[in-house]
Design an enzyme around this catalytic site. Sequence first.
Site, short mmCIF file in Angstrom:
data_model
loop_
_atom_site.label_atom_id
_atom_site.label_comp_id
_atom_site.label_asym_id
_atom_site.label_seq_id
_atom_site.Cartn_x
_atom_site.Cartn_y
_atom_site.Cartn_z
CG ASP A 33 -8.55 1.03 -4.80
OD1 ASP A 33 -8.12 0.06 -4.71
OD2 ASP A 33 -9.69 1.73 -4.05
CG ASP A 64 -10.83 5.08 -5.77
OD1 ASP A 64 -9.99 6.52 -5.08
OD2 ASP A 64 -10.29 4.24 -4.82
#
Lengths: 55, 788
Positions: free
Chosen positions: B478, B671
Amino acid sequence: MDVDPVCGMEVDPARAKYKTLYGGKVYYFCSQMCKEEFEKNPGFYLAHGPRGMPH
Amino acid sequence: MIKIEGKQTFLKILGMHCAACSYTVQKALVSVRGVKWAEVSLANNEAKLVVDPSVDYGELLKAVRRVGYDVYREAVYFNLDVRPEEAEAVVKAVGKWGVFTASFNPAFQLLYVEYNPLEVSVEGIMERLEKSCYKPRTVEKSEVEDIDKKLAEAERRDLARRLAVAAPLALFLAISMFVHIPPLFQLAAAAVVQFYSGWRFMRGAYRAFLNRTANMDTLVTLGTLSTFLYSAAAIFVGGPLFFETSALVITFVLAGRYIESRVRLKTGEAVRKLAQMQPPRARVRQGDSWVETNADSVKPGQLVEIREGEKAPVDGYVEEGWGYVDESAFTGEFTPVEKKRGSLVLAGTLLTRGRLVVRTTRSGGHTHLAEVVKLVRQAQNAKLPIQRIADRAAGVFTWVVIAVAASTFAGWTLAGSPMHTALLFTAAVLVVACPCALGLATPLAVVMGVGKAAERGILIKRPEALETAARAKYVVFDKTGTLTLGRPKLVKYIGRQEALSLAASAESKSNHPIAKAIVEYAGVGVEPEVVDTLPGMGVYARVNGVTVGVGNERLVEGMGATIPEELQREAERLREQHLVVYIVVGREVWGLAAFGDEVRPDAPETVSVLKKWGVEPVVLSGDSEKTVKTIAERLGIEKYYAGADPEKKAEVITQLRKSGVVVFVGDGVNDAPALSAADVGVAVATGVEVAKEAGDVVLRQNDLRKIAEVLQLAKKVVKTAKFNLFWAFVYNVLLIPLAAGLFYPIHLKPELAGAAMALSSISVTLNTLRSLNTIHDVKETRGVLRRR
């Protein structure tokens, strides 16, 4: 105790929030206003001494 | 007023705080098939629905959760004595009305039901089960931890008793093949085996019959009872006796079950061990003394003492004392962690040194450990998608076998064989068929895999995702921060060496990341006489009478110094990727230090392991192109995306999914969209609220190697499950025709068929145990890489 080079007030270096470095030395201030004033023209204040609170 | 046909139901909705929320939930509910009308009230957090009686509660729950809310539900465990191949029938018996999920775990013989308490009660669910002739027993929540052990022990005792009777009698009957034993003695011995030792099977067969299904027990009962009854009749009307056949079959099958129950218990061992980490007793301060009490009854706020070598009985914060705690139970990491006043201590962690007094925040079933155990238990109930086919197959399998047995009997009779020959072939077919491997294939692998993973700091919340993860093509990180240490490191220094030690002295008192990096690089310097921090500039100090400044250009200016041209050129070059800091001594710039974010030590290893496995690592970061490129290049990652905001991330993932399965590794908080967009979401969470984390898999430790471990585990679980299914299929396809006498004169006697069946189901269990017991550190793989 140090002296605010702009207004002439006594400032405790250990607790001072406003400070700057000039010519290899740390200067302490009572307020943001004094600090800004000093940074505009450090030579003047160092030569002439404190002038009282800036307006 | 419009009248709407349908059944009314209520749901308690969690997490709503505004009118828009209730509207969103309402819209989500109406979108579910079978919902005719829905109204959600914010005032009492309740949804009122008019639905088709066949509405799927699971879908209602999913719809509400998809829009970010939850439905209040209660959960209950039942213990049911059922064969694995009946799993689907049990779940069906629970019914749909008011039930969100029901899953039966054949490895533990536990049925887990999540229900809507506004609609049904535990008693109601029990009634439904009893209607289908199951004898459910509710299992207390606290019992769940070791219920499988207790059950397995009870089962083992029962099996042992029946086996102890069957084995000598069967042996006695086997002798009858060589020595004449009066037929009535044989009948008596065989009857004891058939009706005492074989009672388990007959009871199971009867229940299945009442449910209009058939299972393993049906087959064993049909096979043994038919030969027993034939032999009994033969005493009076003449013909050969086969009392030893039924007795031996029952003995073998019992022995098989006995061994299986011992081995099966091992598959759930990991969670049991985890649950047992929480000590049952705690020393609580009462007035001036410490009193030992039940750890469950410790109230939040109470002080608990932990001595060296003891495990923390509660969650809490250190009030006094100091020590080192081994948290490997949660993280899989064995290095002890220092604990001092204010540190969080979790129940189940081991104090290896020191003494701590902890102020309790949570105890008993509310501790973090209890939460983790609950989560793992629930996950263990899940089935891999491939199991669905196997379950369906197991359901019809027994009928097929009965049909094959019937045609075997008809075939041999038509071929002109005497009745007893036809009967022996038929019995062999009934007894050799083994649907249990079909029913146990994936549940055993999941129980074992999820448990093993939990032991290693990997929480698998949705085991179904393992099947997808095993086919991973991309692993998307990420952010650069996942691959880097997230703190600066001094990577380049130009200038006089003595300036560095002066800088280290000046920085020795500071907590600033740059200060730490300098001290780390140059070591702790001498005590400075004066230190001052100048925000926005750097640090000013006097060391051994010399003034030292460490900071940016503004500091250099303030020190009254100028930067030499060559340093300035260097600085400009370095600034591309690094943070540049000057060291001024007196009125001269003595040196220049460049800081960069360092790649985590486990990152290169993880990347190369992934590549070796044919999985492409991808960086998907919100950072600038320059930063991302540097890190990606340093790690040899070819695919990277920079400047991506959360929406862009989700978009990129959707794109990647077009060409393969995407595993996304993120921190779970920022996220969420990307985690849910990916095929498999792996959340790295070092926080305490694991259950609330998004993602299919939660890593309890910020160690990248765990990602490779997750993939390894996924592959192993799927491989094991598939192998089990394959074995079950091949075994039955080969041995049933053999037992039917299709390859006559090569054939299988019923007693050998029984032994083969017993061995088959033991081997499935053993295979699972063996292949998943070897989940190892990817560190071991590192050795392999190095050797290359």
